[in-house]
Design a protein around this motif. Sequence first.
Motif, PDB file in Angstrom:
ATOM      1  N   LEU A 112      12.382-107.668   9.848  1.00 47.13           N
ATOM      2  CA  LEU A 112      11.805-106.677  10.753  1.00 47.13           C
ATOM      3  C   LEU A 112      10.840-105.790   9.978  1.00 47.13           C
ATOM      4  O   LEU A 112      11.228-105.153   8.990  1.00 47.13           O
ATOM      5  N   ALA A 113       9.598-105.731  10.422  1.00 47.53           N
ATOM      6  CA  ALA A 113       8.599-104.907   9.747  1.00 47.53           C
ATOM      7  C   ALA A 113       9.019-103.449   9.834  1.00 47.53           C
ATOM      8  O   ALA A 113       9.210-102.923  10.924  1.00 47.53           O
ATOM      9  N   GLY A 114       9.194-102.811   8.728  1.00 48.97           N
ATOM     10  CA  GLY A 114       9.544-101.393   8.725  1.00 48.97           C
ATOM     11  C   GLY A 114      11.017-101.124   8.934  1.00 48.97           C
ATOM     12  O   GLY A 114      11.444 -99.970   8.965  1.00 48.97           O
ATOM     13  N   ALA A 115      11.836-102.149   9.090  1.00 45.41           N
ATOM     14  CA  ALA A 115      13.281-101.921   9.245  1.00 45.41           C
ATOM     15  C   ALA A 115      14.066-102.955   8.430  1.00 45.41           C
ATOM     16  O   ALA A 115      15.195-103.303   8.768  1.00 45.41           O
ATOM     17  N   GLY A 116      13.433-103.408   7.350  1.00 49.98           N
ATOM     18  CA  GLY A 116      14.088-104.380   6.491  1.00 49.98           C
ATOM     19  C   GLY A 116      14.671-103.721   5.258  1.00 49.98           C
ATOM     20  O   GLY A 116      15.103-102.566   5.292  1.00 49.98           O
ATOM     21  N   VAL A 117      14.686-104.476   4.176  1.00 51.97           N
ATOM     22  CA  VAL A 117      15.198-103.981   2.897  1.00 51.97           C
ATOM     23  C   VAL A 117      14.128-104.243   1.840  1.00 51.97           C
ATOM     24  O   VAL A 117      13.559-105.333   1.789  1.00 51.97           O
ATOM     25  N   ALA A 118      13.850-103.239   1.011  1.00 50.99           N
ATOM     26  CA  ALA A 118      12.902-103.399  -0.089  1.00 50.99           C
ATOM     27  C   ALA A 118      13.673-103.572  -1.391  1.00 50.99           C
ATOM     28  O   ALA A 118      14.797-103.076  -1.527  1.00 50.99           O
ATOM     29  N   PHE A 119      13.059-104.278  -2.323  1.00 57.71           N
ATOM     30  CA  PHE A 119      13.688-104.538  -3.609  1.00 57.71           C
ATOM     31  C   PHE A 119      12.741-104.127  -4.735  1.00 57.71           C
ATOM     32  O   PHE A 119      11.523-104.271  -4.617  1.00 57.71           O
TER      33      PHE A 119
END
Lengths: 425, 425
Positions: free
Chosen positions: B258-265
């Motif tokens: 989900l764009a803008g509701a995911g997870v960043a690493f």
Amino acid sequence: MQRENINTEQLLADKAEITAAYEELQGAGLNLDLTRGKPSSEQLDFSTELLSLPGDNFISPSGLDVRNYGVLNGLSELRSLWGNLLGIPADQVIAGDASSLNIMFDLISWSYTFGNNDSPMPWSVEEEVKWICPVPGYDRHHSITELFGCEMLTVPMTSTGPDMDAVRELAKDPAVKGMWTVPIFANPTGVTITREVAQQLAEMETGAPDFRIVWDNAYAVHTLTDEFPEVINVLELAEQAGNPNRFWFMSSTSKITLAGAGVAFFASSKANLDWYGKIANIRGIGPNKVNQLAHLQFFGDDEGVRAIMRKHAGSLAPKFTRVIEILRRRLSQYNVAEWTEPEGGYFISVDLLAGTASRVVELAKEAGVSLTAAGATFPLKQDPQDSNLRLAPSMPTIDQLEVAMNGFATCVLLAAIEKLESDAS
Amino acid sequence: MQRENINTEQLLADKAEITAAYEELQGAGLNLDLTRGKPSSEQLDFSTELLSLPGDNFISPSGLDVRNYGVLNGLSELRSLWGNLLGIPADQVIAGDASSLNIMFDLISWSYTFGNNDSPMPWSVEEEVKWICPVPGYDRHHSITELFGCEMLTVPMTSTGPDMDAVRELAKDPAVKGMWTVPIFANPTGVTITREVAQQLAEMETGAPDFRIVWDNAYAVHTLTDEFPEVINVLELAEQAGNPNRFWFMSSTSKITLAGAGVAFFASSKANLDWYGKIANIRGIGPNKVNQLAHLQFFGDDEGVRAIMRKHAGSLAPKFTRVIEILRRRLSQYNVAEWTEPEGGYFISVDLLAGTASRVVELAKEAGVSLTAAGATFPLKQDPQDSNLRLAPSMPTIDQLEVAMNGFATCVLLAAIEKLESDAS
């Protein structure tokens, strides 16, 4: 706690009994934790429904697909809901990711690097930056201003809020750029700033044109009684006083729904929000709107928030009651400690005989009861009196609390005896 | 695009036809958007299941209740999964909130304020800070270094990555503190940095001891073919080269789930992660672990990520194919433009006759087709050639793309005619 008030005679008379109680405690192999203001599993269960939302209902009431990028200020319907809850117009409220602490950090970081919207220059190039810290206060607030090298000036908390004579005097210094507050059910004192004090904060003269009060309303609806406190619209007070940009008003659902997975809110003047947004828009594309829509669906409206808070009160109030019962029963007769009896929030603040707080933490630790470190409620973690401790009763069960608090009381008495004897020798 | 290569004769011969086509376009009342690299609804639907997770399954495999505070580095199982996907040990990967852009901003902001773990001093007190920007590049990268006042030094992108002779020369300057890269399927060129160039970046001498390459691997698994690119472990290359702290390696699920509701690493050396964590731990209490657990459950393992990426390729590849077909059919015979034909990522980069890019955007806008602004792919949004445009084919349907791209081609031809005529007069 002044030592002349202590019932020294009785305390020393009970020394053998208290020492025996401590030895018993040490033998009990406890592992209890009163350190952090975290909700219990029982409380987190109130929001289990949220964990399946929004499901395939991912279009907001106004027709926005929340799954995609964008909408820097957050979902408008949730901003409205939160504005209703706080009594602030929705266009002065923005909805972010989970943490209001993140926003507070960024506000200070960006003021430091760029200056805020009223700054003559970035704070980093000011000769010195000072910050008013009501004490005892929230350790994570102090850590932020410590990191940015602010000189932290303490003012005492009174029963109506920070000591305003002290605040007014300090705020005249142009190097004083701001102030921490937790206006309702403060961490750790439980004190709620009165309307009169809020008014004075809105009106007072400040030496710095870019002075900001962080109004960290983390416990605005976190009642332990049947009553909700009045949430004062300080933004309006400040505007009426001609200081429209004075307050950075923070709020979040962290202790309403899911700790660390909720929604944080930042409310302020249009000018403050515009300044923040200009930088936030470079830092990212927008907050997690999926989680915002899930919260909107879960709450329904602002009354839905209060309904959940009543459940929290139902879980927390008996714990606070038990802690206070034990403090009264075990400590009152010695007059060796003073404690708050809050009507909301997450903490009980205890003032002990000066010079004993760290010893109490040490004794408790040796007996398997973890307490928040002495000094934690003061800037640089240094309590000049070594007197204040913060108790967080939310996580343990009532039975665990009973054991932990009796242990705590024993440690308080033993540390006081040690101190009195050492002073006498 | 050099003007001597253009088939001027034919272009001018077709002027009436092209002008008529543009007039027709203007009359069509279009409202089409090729501006941003956003996933389409069809793509977002691949992750609908995620919107109901984790449900009441909120305990992580290792027994952690993800609903509460804490775990600054993110959920260990998701760090492992992502480490497997990227070929990086899990203890060098931390999982955050939704946006890797947020993390990149903070890395630069904190280097600016405090200096990073190899800095002799904060970047803010350096006389000047310069930054290498391969062009064309990602506009949001440039906006960050612009905000912090870095002088941005452009180097051309080649088919193997940034022009390394230029990079090596610039990096000798101690004022040059870092460099932007999008190593796989770059925004907007689609170029993937070869292992040889990655090795050179890991090994090269830098004047600044605290030089950092932002290795923004936003499209690491975003293939448009049946093949996944090799993800080079630059952290290992850098360690072997004696420059262990050189890379800040970024990744996120934004264009996976989900764009803008995911997870960043954020993956990096232990020393870099420790430095970041020390400040992040003051900025907040930890990332949204509920969303991290939901992603873990949704993916299952790293092969689960690739399975979703194959669906994205199935949706995106026909769009890219159609765009390229139209560019070839409409523009090839005039030799008036060059474009990339990427095997992954979100963009097609088009180089036009110098001096016509902004006119093409203007003509398209007047005909109802929104294009990313000319210059957007260059620092300060200034393309010295006024030549490069970035096309983002993901959002429109194939039918819309057909119309928009034919319109685009018409505008390219018309702008070229205008330019040739104006130069001749």
